[in-house]
Structures are given as C-alpha cells and as structure tokens.
Design an enzyme around this catalytic site. Sequence first.
Site, PDB file in Angstrom:
ATOM      1  N   ASP B  11       1.224  -1.040   0.019  1.00 17.19           N
ATOM      2  CA  ASP B  11      -0.062   0.288   0.079  1.00 17.19           C
ATOM      3  C   ASP B  11       0.675   1.067  -0.353  1.00 17.19           C
ATOM      4  OD1 ASP B  11      -2.504  -1.301  -0.054  1.00 17.19           O
ATOM      5  OD2 ASP B  11      -2.430  -1.303   2.813  1.00 17.19           O
ATOM      6  N   ASP B 134     -13.446  -4.331  -2.169  1.00 17.41           N
ATOM      7  CA  ASP B 134     -13.322  -4.219  -0.971  1.00 17.41           C
ATOM      8  C   ASP B 134     -15.015  -4.499   0.148  1.00 17.41           C
ATOM      9  OD1 ASP B 134     -10.897  -3.706  -0.613  1.00 17.41           O
ATOM     10  OD2 ASP B 134     -11.228  -1.707  -0.754  1.00 17.41           O
TER      11      ASP B 134
END
Lengths: 201, 270
Positions: B11, B134
């Site tokens: 990330d 997600d």
Amino acid sequence: MTIAIVDYGMGNLFSIYNALDYVGGSPKIISEPDELAGVGGIVVPGVGAFGQCMDRLCRFEGALNSARECGTPIFAICIGLQVLFEESEESPTARGLGWIKGRVVKLPLSVMIPQMGWNSLSIKRPAEMLQGIEDGDMFYFVHSYYGQPEDKSRIVATTKHGVDVTAAIARDNIFATQFHPEKSGAKGLRILENFVRAIRC
Amino acid sequence: MLARRIIPCLDCDMGVPGGRVVKGIEFQQIRYAGVPWELAGQYYEDGADEIVFLDITASHERRETMTSVIKKTSRSVFVPLAVGGGINGVEPAREVFNAGADKITLNTSALKRPELISEISDRYGNQAVVLAIDAKRRYTLEEGRHIVQTEQGPCWFECSFYGGRQFTGIDAIAWASRAVSLGAGEILLTSMDRDGTYDGFDIPLTNAVAKRVNVPVIASGGCASPDHMLEVFKKTDASAALAASIFHFGEWSIRNVKTYLKERGVNVRI
C-alpha cells in the site's frame, strides 16, 4: 552482440528488455525489418490474439526468414511461440509463419482459461536453452491457446493444465516458450542467460 | 497444475518523494513499512509470485510517482507486477502498463463506470485487468442479495469504494460475476471485516466468490500467519493469497511461509 526485440506494436516490451539487460545481453528494441540484418539474436515477444499478432508481424516475415536461414538464434515468447505454427483456432483465417508444422488449439474447457499463474515443467528432451532448469521448476504462464506440433520431437517441455500443454519447443536455431521467462523469476532469467550465451558462442 | 500464489501487497503513499509503503489497520490507522521499490525487490528475492502496488493516495499528479516506482522496480524484479489506485480511464492504465506493469487493478472507478473494465480488457486482454473488491458483511438480510452462511449467521456482502470510506449498496458476489462478464480476468477480494485484524481470511466470502466466477480469486484481508494461508487454500479454491503486514513487519518471510505450506501439501512455487 545486439539482441533485437521485435517491436510490432503489441504492447509492453520493457519486461523482456530489462530481463535481457539484467542477464548481460545487449537488447535493442527494433521496429523496422531492415534493422534485423546482422543482429546477434532475435526475440519475438507476443501479446494479444494470433490474427492481430500476425497482421502486425507480417512485414517482418521476410527479415525473420532470412535470419532463420542464416542461423541467427531466435527466441519466441508466448504468442510469439504460437505464430511459429501454421494456423490457430483463435484466428481461423490467419496464417502463421509455418516454421513449425502443426496448429494452435484452445485449452480444454474443463480448466480455468486463460491459464494464468505458475506451473511446473516436465522436460521431454535435453535442450541447450534449458541448461540449469530441472523437471518441476515453475514458470509463469498466461495463455488460452497452445501449440500442437505434428512432429512431437519439437517439444522440449510440457506443463499440465487439463491436458499436456506445449511449454517449450526447439528446432535448429529457434527456441520458443509458451511461458514468460521475463516474468518467471530466477529460473526464467536462467533461460534468457542461456540465450545470451548462445549468441556469444 | 497451477501453483497457489503468495502475493505481498504494497500500500503506497505517493504523497512523499519516491513514495512510501504504509499499512492501515481495518482501513484506518497507518503504519510506515518502507520504500516501495526496495521492498518489492526484497519480496522478489524472497520468492513472491507476484507483487501488488496499491496507491492509496491516488490522484492524478501522484500517478507519475507511481509510474517511476514501477519503472524502477521492473528493472530488477522479474515476476508479474500489478498496480492499482486511482486508475479511472484507458489513458492512466496505459501509463502504468508502459511503465512495466503487467496488470492493473480497478476498484472505485469500475464501480462508478463498469464499462471501464471492457475498455481496458479489450485493449490489453482480460489477464491484465484485476477487479478489486472491498467487501463488508451485512447481517441485515435483504431481498435479492446473495446470502452466505457464516459462523456468525447468514449475511450478504456489500461493496465499498473510495478505500473503504463509502458504501455502494452493491452486492459483492453479484458484482464479481458481472465484472468477469465485462472482461475482468481476476478478482482481488478483500474482506473489510478481516483486513488488518489478524483473524484470518474470510473463508465464507472467499468460497462464495470463487465458486461463482471462473477466473482466479485472490483472497485478501486478515492474514497474520501461514496457518491462515493454509486454511484459505485448504477450504477454498482461492488461486492466491495476498498479505501485507505479515511480511512488512518481519513476522514471516515469504520463503518461510511457502515452505510451511509446501510441507502441508499445498502446491506452491519454492
């Protein structure tokens, strides 16, 4: 000596360029057929569909044939391997280079298509280009079709994805892999290093 | 037979020069983990089967930082690279492919405009388009939802976007299947309930999606130990397991995880 990477407009050549550079080769991306004259080796990369690939590759056909006759080492990757055949189920009206007798067929519907990921090699016969590679070593594949040569002795390695899939073929100065050596970690680099060595000899 | 893949996820915060790898917990707190291309190189040497870069601060001006990270990485990392975060059109996709990415991951932009999946896959192939989802469990059952049985009771899964900050009302399982029909070649499935919790992958979620689509599913969210990877590979058809913290903070090396899995009968590349 220069290794020409044939750029016929089918996507990203950075990976193969970087990989050849990394193993000590002198890659050069070329986009004109006459630049193939006198190079030490040739890489035919490939992304996309068989027909589309041949449409764009055909203007290099004469130069590639000459290089093949001169004995210049040629390494074809993925669709690059498939266009060495005469024809493909993917694009029934297109004609391949025909250097390897046989055709390209679709993977069986019983398996995940495309085959995408790491699969192990089953080595069928010794080949200079597979020096340092052992049975069971894994390579990165991304494809939906695979080549079926009439002369099975052309096959140097297979992999299992529903059926025995041609993973590497060799004939004279031509070597080709269905997998991507430039995306297959250290083992893939080893094969590219073998190619670079073959050029120096 | 295809090996199960182990994928470290970076990330990236591209708001600082050169970028930095961070890790959130339950999509919230941020912890610093390292320099993107250095970590990628380290994971490659350690046996990563693929590397995912997610630009969590995605914005147009920061994409340049991401493309330079990818360019730098692809000089010495020879496994597939996937890049996501803020890719909202064919042009930004082209920029990352040209930098050396093999795949792009789409999330918010595809939820907002599903045709983007086809636009990119028509040009670069299905294998180059990963749809990231997600998903969050919803125990309030509604008509027309894909209901999944879990130990906590039946639930459905809602897609979130904008990095987990907003919910869409869209059923994650239905979305996965639609995205595949539009040309997505892979699903990166993150459980929001598990992400950063160290409780292990959401097995019912992973199973439900893997059974529904005929493309590879990458399980993500909640991995804290090789046992969690073993569980997801034994109990679901996930093609790959993605993790971040377990690798970033030195708890387990990729090599050790793979050896652990291989000893227990999982087909992995050593």
